[in-house]
Design a protein around this motif. Structure first.
Motif, PDB file in Angstrom:
ATOM      1  N   LEU A   1       3.037 -15.188  10.062  1.00  0.00           N
ATOM      2  CA  LEU A   1       2.123 -14.676   9.039  1.00  0.00           C
ATOM      3  C   LEU A   1       1.460 -13.411   9.558  1.00  0.00           C
ATOM      4  O   LEU A   1       1.344 -13.215  10.768  1.00  0.00           O
ATOM      5  N   ALA A   2       1.012 -12.561   8.632  1.00  0.00           N
ATOM      6  CA  ALA A   2       0.205 -11.404   9.037  1.00  0.00           C
ATOM      7  C   ALA A   2      -0.815 -11.114   7.946  1.00  0.00           C
ATOM      8  O   ALA A   2      -0.562 -11.370   6.765  1.00  0.00           O
ATOM      9  N   ARG A   3      -1.972 -10.602   8.361  1.00  0.00           N
ATOM     10  CA  ARG A   3      -2.948 -10.062   7.420  1.00  0.00           C
ATOM     11  C   ARG A   3      -2.968  -8.558   7.616  1.00  0.00           C
ATOM     12  O   ARG A   3      -2.998  -8.071   8.755  1.00  0.00           O
ATOM     13  N   ILE A   4      -2.952  -7.804   6.512  1.00  0.00           N
ATOM     14  CA  ILE A   4      -3.002  -6.346   6.611  1.00  0.00           C
ATOM     15  C   ILE A   4      -4.195  -5.840   5.810  1.00  0.00           C
ATOM     16  O   ILE A   4      -4.336  -6.184   4.627  1.00  0.00           O
ATOM     17  N   ASP A   5      -5.050  -5.075   6.465  1.00  0.00           N
ATOM     18  CA  ASP A   5      -6.186  -4.413   5.814  1.00  0.00           C
ATOM     19  C   ASP A   5      -5.884  -2.928   5.672  1.00  0.00           C
ATOM     20  O   ASP A   5      -5.327  -2.318   6.591  1.00  0.00           O
ATOM     21  N   TYR A   6      -6.251  -2.365   4.523  1.00  0.00           N
ATOM     22  CA  TYR A   6      -5.994  -0.944   4.246  1.00  0.00           C
ATOM     23  C   TYR A   6      -7.292  -0.309   3.761  1.00  0.00           C
ATOM     24  O   TYR A   6      -7.937  -0.830   2.841  1.00  0.00           O
ATOM     25  N   MET A   7      -7.679   0.830   4.318  1.00  0.00           N
ATOM     26  CA  MET A   7      -8.789   1.589   3.738  1.00  0.00           C
ATOM     27  C   MET A   7      -8.220   2.357   2.532  1.00  0.00           C
ATOM     28  O   MET A   7      -7.003   2.452   2.369  1.00  0.00           O
ATOM     29  N   PRO A   8      -9.106   2.911   1.652  1.00  0.00           N
ATOM     30  CA  PRO A   8      -8.582   3.716   0.545  1.00  0.00           C
ATOM     31  C   PRO A   8      -7.657   4.815   1.084  1.00  0.00           C
ATOM     32  O   PRO A   8      -8.024   5.529   2.020  1.00  0.00           O
ATOM     33  N   TYR A   9      -6.451   4.906   0.546  1.00  0.00           N
ATOM     34  CA  TYR A   9      -5.397   5.842   0.957  1.00  0.00           C
ATOM     35  C   TYR A   9      -4.841   5.567   2.364  1.00  0.00           C
ATOM     36  O   TYR A   9      -4.103   6.380   2.908  1.00  0.00           O
ATOM     37  N   GLY A  10      -5.209   4.437   2.898  1.00  0.00           N
ATOM     38  CA  GLY A  10      -4.593   4.018   4.162  1.00  0.00           C
ATOM     39  C   GLY A  10      -3.210   3.446   3.885  1.00  0.00           C
ATOM     40  O   GLY A  10      -2.893   3.055   2.763  1.00  0.00           O
ATOM     41  N   GLN A  11      -2.375   3.435   4.911  1.00  0.00           N
ATOM     42  CA  GLN A  11      -1.030   2.902   4.710  1.00  0.00           C
ATOM     43  C   GLN A  11      -0.545   2.123   5.926  1.00  0.00           C
ATOM     44  O   GLN A  11      -0.989   2.352   7.050  1.00  0.00           O
ATOM     45  N   ASN A  12       0.353   1.185   5.670  1.00  0.00           N
ATOM     46  CA  ASN A  12       1.133   0.556   6.730  1.00  0.00           C
ATOM     47  C   ASN A  12       2.429   1.366   6.761  1.00  0.00           C
ATOM     48  O   ASN A  12       3.265   1.233   5.871  1.00  0.00           O
ATOM     49  N   PRO A  13       2.571   2.278   7.752  1.00  0.00           N
ATOM     50  CA  PRO A  13       3.618   3.292   7.677  1.00  0.00           C
ATOM     51  C   PRO A  13       5.032   2.705   7.743  1.00  0.00           C
ATOM     52  O   PRO A  13       5.199   1.567   8.174  1.00  0.00           O
ATOM     53  N   PRO A  14       6.039   3.494   7.323  1.00  0.00           N
ATOM     54  CA  PRO A  14       7.416   2.991   7.289  1.00  0.00           C
ATOM     55  C   PRO A  14       7.817   2.323   8.603  1.00  0.00           C
ATOM     56  O   PRO A  14       7.684   2.919   9.679  1.00  0.00           O
ATOM     57  N   HIS A  15       8.281   1.079   8.482  1.00  0.00           N
ATOM     58  CA  HIS A  15       8.638   0.290   9.667  1.00  0.00           C
ATOM     59  C   HIS A  15       9.702  -0.738   9.305  1.00  0.00           C
ATOM     60  O   HIS A  15      10.009  -0.942   8.126  1.00  0.00           O
ATOM     61  N   ILE A  16      10.235  -1.368  10.356  1.00  0.00           N
ATOM     62  CA  ILE A  16      11.285  -2.382  10.226  1.00  0.00           C
ATOM     63  C   ILE A  16      10.848  -3.624  10.982  1.00  0.00           C
ATOM     64  O   ILE A  16      10.248  -3.504  12.055  1.00  0.00           O
ATOM     65  N   HIS A  17      11.160  -4.794  10.427  1.00  0.00           N
ATOM     66  CA  HIS A  17      11.099  -6.021  11.220  1.00  0.00           C
ATOM     67  C   HIS A  17      12.548  -6.389  11.567  1.00  0.00           C
ATOM     68  O   HIS A  17      13.302  -6.815  10.692  1.00  0.00           O
ATOM     69  N   PRO A  18      12.947  -6.224  12.833  1.00  0.00           N
ATOM     70  CA  PRO A  18      14.355  -6.453  13.176  1.00  0.00           C
ATOM     71  C   PRO A  18      14.805  -7.898  12.997  1.00  0.00           C
ATOM     72  O   PRO A  18      15.997  -8.157  12.877  1.00  0.00           O
ATOM     73  N   ARG A  19      13.856  -8.848  12.977  1.00  0.00           N
ATOM     74  CA  ARG A  19      14.261 -10.257  12.947  1.00  0.00           C
ATOM     75  C   ARG A  19      13.746 -11.037  11.741  1.00  0.00           C
ATOM     76  O   ARG A  19      13.837 -12.257  11.727  1.00  0.00           O
ATOM     77  N   ALA A  20      13.174 -10.352  10.709  1.00  0.00           N
ATOM     78  CA  ALA A  20      12.591 -11.146   9.628  1.00  0.00           C
ATOM     79  C   ALA A  20      12.602 -10.441   8.279  1.00  0.00           C
ATOM     80  O   ALA A  20      12.390  -9.223   8.201  1.00  0.00           O
ATOM     81  N   SER A  21      12.817 -11.230   7.226  1.00  0.00           N
ATOM     82  CA  SER A  21      12.450 -10.803   5.883  1.00  0.00           C
ATOM     83  C   SER A  21      10.965 -11.078   5.704  1.00  0.00           C
ATOM     84  O   SER A  21      10.368 -11.860   6.443  1.00  0.00           O
ATOM     85  N   GLU A  22      10.378 -10.401   4.698  1.00  0.00           N
ATOM     86  CA  GLU A  22       8.931 -10.495   4.516  1.00  0.00           C
ATOM     87  C   GLU A  22       8.622 -10.711   3.042  1.00  0.00           C
ATOM     88  O   GLU A  22       9.261 -10.109   2.179  1.00  0.00           O
ATOM     89  N   ILE A  23       7.654 -11.569   2.760  1.00  0.00           N
ATOM     90  CA  ILE A  23       7.150 -11.714   1.388  1.00  0.00           C
ATOM     91  C   ILE A  23       5.647 -11.456   1.436  1.00  0.00           C
ATOM     92  O   ILE A  23       4.921 -12.076   2.203  1.00  0.00           O
ATOM     93  N   LEU A  24       5.206 -10.454   0.650  1.00  0.00           N
ATOM     94  CA  LEU A  24       3.842  -9.921   0.750  1.00  0.00           C
ATOM     95  C   LEU A  24       3.043 -10.293  -0.495  1.00  0.00           C
ATOM     96  O   LEU A  24       3.513 -10.137  -1.619  1.00  0.00           O
ATOM     97  N   PHE A  25       1.831 -10.757  -0.282  1.00  0.00           N
ATOM     98  CA  PHE A  25       0.924 -11.152  -1.355  1.00  0.00           C
ATOM     99  C   PHE A  25      -0.318 -10.264  -1.300  1.00  0.00           C
ATOM    100  O   PHE A  25      -0.929 -10.127  -0.232  1.00  0.00           O
ATOM    101  N   VAL A  26      -0.676  -9.648  -2.419  1.00  0.00           N
ATOM    102  CA  VAL A  26      -1.861  -8.779  -2.448  1.00  0.00           C
ATOM    103  C   VAL A  26      -3.084  -9.593  -2.856  1.00  0.00           C
ATOM    104  O   VAL A  26      -3.137 -10.124  -3.964  1.00  0.00           O
ATOM    105  N   GLN A  27      -4.029  -9.671  -1.960  1.00  0.00           N
ATOM    106  CA  GLN A  27      -5.262 -10.415  -2.266  1.00  0.00           C
ATOM    107  C   GLN A  27      -6.307  -9.533  -2.925  1.00  0.00           C
ATOM    108  O   GLN A  27      -7.057  -9.984  -3.777  1.00  0.00           O
ATOM    109  N   GLU A  28      -6.367  -8.250  -2.505  1.00  0.00           N
ATOM    110  CA  GLU A  28      -7.350  -7.308  -3.051  1.00  0.00           C
ATOM    111  C   GLU A  28      -6.738  -5.921  -3.083  1.00  0.00           C
ATOM    112  O   GLU A  28      -6.045  -5.535  -2.128  1.00  0.00           O
ATOM    113  N   GLY A  29      -7.019  -5.167  -4.143  1.00  0.00           N
ATOM    114  CA  GLY A  29      -6.653  -3.760  -4.160  1.00  0.00           C
ATOM    115  C   GLY A  29      -5.334  -3.475  -4.853  1.00  0.00           C
ATOM    116  O   GLY A  29      -4.727  -4.342  -5.481  1.00  0.00           O
ATOM    117  N   THR A  30      -4.893  -2.216  -4.716  1.00  0.00           N
ATOM    118  CA  THR A  30      -3.684  -1.728  -5.379  1.00  0.00           C
ATOM    119  C   THR A  30      -2.813  -1.024  -4.347  1.00  0.00           C
ATOM    120  O   THR A  30      -3.245  -0.046  -3.726  1.00  0.00           O
TER     121      THR A  30
END
Ligand SMILES: *[C@@H]1O[C@H](CO)[C@@H](O)[C@H](O)[C@H]1NC(C)=O
Length: 225
Positions: free
Chosen positions: A98-127
């Motif tokens: 599992l992971a939690r990701i926090d973003y400031m306004p206009y912040g980003q989780n930059p382009p990346h790869i997980h070499p060993r996993a698929s990911e399913i992401l749920f948005v709790q707050e924001g756009t």
């Protein structure tokens, strides 16, 4: 003849089962709570050694505090809090994290790869504006704007990103199909490698002037994990 048929069937089955390992291998016991790495004594296994089951406690399956926002004041404006086998030794051999990701306004989780996993992401707050890119020859981009409550999938091994396009902080939670998904942040791996990749290679690969490559290599590449 019967023997040959059996052998062929066996080989086909063996191949099929090896192709079926799209993710971490299945456990052979209820659990295999990871021992601290210092027990390894320089021996490396695919995963971690198991603690004596009699010594396993509920805390080996527990991690608190994922409700707390992380500080996102950094060059990419996001912070990832990973909860994998490092944080929860009981995840060893279970093929999830599992992971939690926090973003400031206009912040980003930059382009990346997980070499060993698929990911399913749920948005709790924001756009979030999110997307992934398929492999050669198409390099097709799949993007979507996600709002609170939305879910999106990033297939294993593909470059993907999330960008907070809202005017408020955003929070997302991601489930990943490995106890140890790994992260390759593209810019960091390419321009921030240690030691640096020969600039001739990158100048030609990215069709850039060598000075541009050198200035990119001289930058500090923040790791938001
Ligand atoms: C967040 O991090 C920045 C940069 O390291 C620091 O200046 C700031 O005090 C931190 N904020 C909080 C609330 O901890």
């Amino acid at each position: 003849m019967k023997g040959v048929k059996f052998l062929v069937a066996f080989v086909v089955l063996a191949l099929a089962s090896s192709f079926a390992f799209a993710s971490d291998p299945s456990p052979l016991q209820d659990f295999c709570v990871a021992l601290d790495d210092h027990y390894k004594n320089g021996v490396f296994v695919n995963g971690k050694f198991c603690k004596d089951p009699k010594l396993v406690t509920p805390d080996n399956f527990f991690f608190p505090g994922l409700n707390n926002p992380k500080n996102t004041s950094n060059p990419v404006g996001s912070t990832v809090k990973n909860v994998n086998v490092v944080q929860i030794p009981g995840l060893n051999t279970l093929g999830i994290s599992l992971a939690r990701i926090d973003y400031m306004p206009y912040g980003q989780n930059p382009p990346h790869i997980h070499p060993r996993a698929s990911e399913i992401l749920f948005v709790q707050e924001g756009t979030l504006y999110v997307g992934f890119v398929t492999s050669i020859p198409d390099n097709r981009v799949f993007t979507k704007v996600l709002n609170k409550g939305d879910v999106f999938v990033f297939p294993i091994g593909l470059i993907h990103f999330q960008f907070n396009i809202g005017k408020t902080n955003a929070v997302a939670f991601a489930s990943l199909s490995s106890q140890n998904p790994g992260v390759i942040t593209i810019a960091n791996a390419v321009f921030g490698s240690n030691p640096p990749i020969n600039p001739d290679v990158l100048a030609s690969a990215f069709q850039l002037d060598q000075n541009v490559v050198k200035s990119l290599q001289a930058k500090f590449w923040w790791d938001n994990n």
